[in-house]
Write an enzyme that holds these catalytic residues in place. Structure first.
Site, short mmCIF file in Angstrom:
data_model
loop_
_atom_site.label_atom_id
_atom_site.label_comp_id
_atom_site.label_asym_id
_atom_site.label_seq_id
_atom_site.Cartn_x
_atom_site.Cartn_y
_atom_site.Cartn_z
N ASN A 10 -2.66 -19.98 21.64
CA ASN A 10 -2.04 -18.68 21.35
C ASN A 10 -2.70 -17.62 22.24
O ASN A 10 -3.84 -17.23 21.99
CB ASN A 10 -2.24 -18.35 19.86
CG ASN A 10 -1.73 -16.97 19.50
OD1 ASN A 10 -1.01 -16.34 20.28
ND2 ASN A 10 -2.10 -16.49 18.32
N LYS A 12 -1.88 -14.59 22.54
CA LYS A 12 -1.79 -13.25 21.94
C LYS A 12 -1.29 -12.23 22.98
O LYS A 12 -0.51 -12.58 23.85
CB LYS A 12 -3.13 -12.83 21.33
CG LYS A 12 -3.72 -13.91 20.43
CD LYS A 12 -4.86 -13.42 19.59
CE LYS A 12 -5.48 -14.59 18.85
NZ LYS A 12 -6.39 -14.17 17.80
N HIS A 95 1.30 -15.28 11.57
CA HIS A 95 -0.09 -15.18 12.03
C HIS A 95 -0.78 -14.04 11.28
O HIS A 95 -0.15 -13.03 10.96
CB HIS A 95 -0.12 -14.93 13.54
CG HIS A 95 -1.49 -15.09 14.13
ND1 HIS A 95 -2.45 -14.10 14.04
CD2 HIS A 95 -2.07 -16.12 14.78
CE1 HIS A 95 -3.56 -14.53 14.64
NE2 HIS A 95 -3.35 -15.76 15.09
N GLU A 97 -2.64 -11.76 12.21
CA GLU A 97 -2.53 -10.45 12.86
C GLU A 97 -1.18 -9.81 12.56
O GLU A 97 -1.07 -8.58 12.42
CB GLU A 97 -2.78 -10.60 14.38
CG GLU A 97 -4.25 -10.87 14.64
CD GLU A 97 -4.54 -11.73 15.86
OE1 GLU A 97 -3.67 -11.88 16.74
OE2 GLU A 97 -5.66 -12.27 15.93
N GLU A 165 -5.63 -21.03 9.05
CA GLU A 165 -6.53 -20.19 9.83
C GLU A 165 -7.20 -19.17 8.90
O GLU A 165 -6.62 -18.12 8.62
CB GLU A 165 -5.73 -19.41 10.89
CG GLU A 165 -4.98 -20.29 11.86
CD GLU A 165 -4.66 -19.56 13.15
OE1 GLU A 165 -5.08 -20.04 14.19
OE2 GLU A 165 -4.05 -18.48 13.08
N GLY A 171 -11.15 -15.28 15.89
CA GLY A 171 -11.69 -14.39 16.91
C GLY A 171 -13.09 -13.88 16.61
O GLY A 171 -13.54 -12.93 17.24
N SER A 211 -11.67 -19.74 15.83
CA SER A 211 -12.82 -19.91 16.73
C SER A 211 -13.01 -21.37 17.16
O SER A 211 -14.14 -21.85 17.26
CB SER A 211 -14.09 -19.34 16.10
OG SER A 211 -13.93 -17.95 15.84
C1 PEP Z 1 -5.61 -17.52 16.58
O1 PEP Z 1 -5.33 -16.47 17.12
O2 PEP Z 1 -4.71 -18.15 16.00
C2 PEP Z 1 -6.99 -17.99 16.63
C3 PEP Z 1 -7.32 -19.01 15.89
O3 PEP Z 1 -7.86 -17.30 17.44
P1 PEP Z 1 -9.36 -17.74 17.87
O4 PEP Z 1 -9.28 -19.18 18.29
O5 PEP Z 1 -9.71 -16.83 18.96
O6 PEP Z 1 -10.20 -17.59 16.66
#
Ligand code: PEP
Length: 254
Positions: A10, A12, A95, A97, A165, A171, A211
């Site tokens: 992703n 973003k 997601h 976000e 997640e 992040g 992460s």
């Molecule tokens: C994500 O945006 O779905 C995500 C898991 O980000 P990151 O791997 O940077 O934590």
């Protein structure tokens, strides 16, 4: 039940069109023959068409990062399922976000899932608890509640992908412990079996996101209950992302 592992990156709101094309080419060169793993990249909307041309004859599929559930009309700034369908196999929905920054509710996400399936897109439904919910011992209830509410009246399920997640792991560089992830995956699998029966429920792939890096991929993916990863930050680095894909192939296909 053997499920094909899936690694999705992703990106973003990162990469211009020209940066996206360079990154996609670097990933394509780097994956070599990571057979047995489904590979998906999720660039910004404006890069879907050019990346579709670059990746057309490749094993890498495309996903959009979002879509609106209405087919067309006066929805300034939104993009419909039929607009992304020519380029995408998948679409990320729900997601954290989108939920946190843009106020998307489970009801909106549910409408989007139905619209995605109607258009022939496979949703990657994201679920996850906040740090407060985890500290309060409500992680399992929160995530299974999101699942049930996002899948109201969703009948077509075998092509659904779920990404667990935890919000506090996205992040942040803070990884969820393997046992925490496995506990949630088992609860999700049980909830899916309750909703759709064990056969169909077992076909749905459960990804971990939060992460994920080349360093920790193997420890997550060596768990049979984790079918792949949704990777954010590390997917913007072609070396790291291709290493994650190769590790997935090695861990899951042995
Ligand atoms: C994500 O945006 O779905 C995500 C898991 O980000 P990151 O791997 O940077 O934590």
């Amino acid at each position: 039940m053997k499920r094909t592992p899936l690694i999705a990156g992703n990106w973003k709101m990162n990469t211009t069109v020209s940066e996206a094309c360079s990154l996609a080419r670097a990933i394509l060169t780097g994956i070599e023959s990571a057979d047995g793993v489904e590979k998906v990249i999720c660039p910004p909307f404006v890069s879907l068409a050019p990346l579709y041309e670059i990746l057309a004859a490749s094993p890498i599929k495309l996903a959009a990062q979002n879509m609106y559930f209405r087919p067309k009309g006066a929805f300034t700034g939104e993009v419909s399922a039929s607009m992304i369908k020519p380029f995408c196999s998948y679409v990320i929905l729900g997601h954290s976000e989108r939920r946190q920054i843009f106020g998307e509710s489970n009801e909106i996400i549910n409408s989007k899932i139905i619209a995605a399936f109607e258009a022939g897109l496979k949703p990657i439904l994201c679920l996850g608890e906040s740090l407060e919910q985890r500290k309060a011992g409500k992680a399992v209830d929160t995530v299974t509640g999101q699942l049930l509410n996002c899948l109201v009246n969703v009948r077509q399920t075998s092509e659904l992908v779920i990404a667990y997640e935890p919000v506090w792991a996205i992040g942040t560089g803070v990884n969820a412990a393997i046992e925490e992830v496995c506990q949630i995956m088992e609860a999700l699998r049980a909830a899916l079996a309750g909703m759709y029966g064990t056969g169909t429920g077992d076909e749905i792939r459960l990804l971990y996101g939060g992460s994920v890096t080349a360093e920790n991929t193997a420890s997550y993916l060596s768990q049979p209950v984790i079918d792949g990863a949704l990777v954010g930050g590390a997917s913007l680095d072609s070396n790291q992302f291709t290493t994650i894909i190769k590790l997935a192939a090695a861990v899951k296909n042995t």
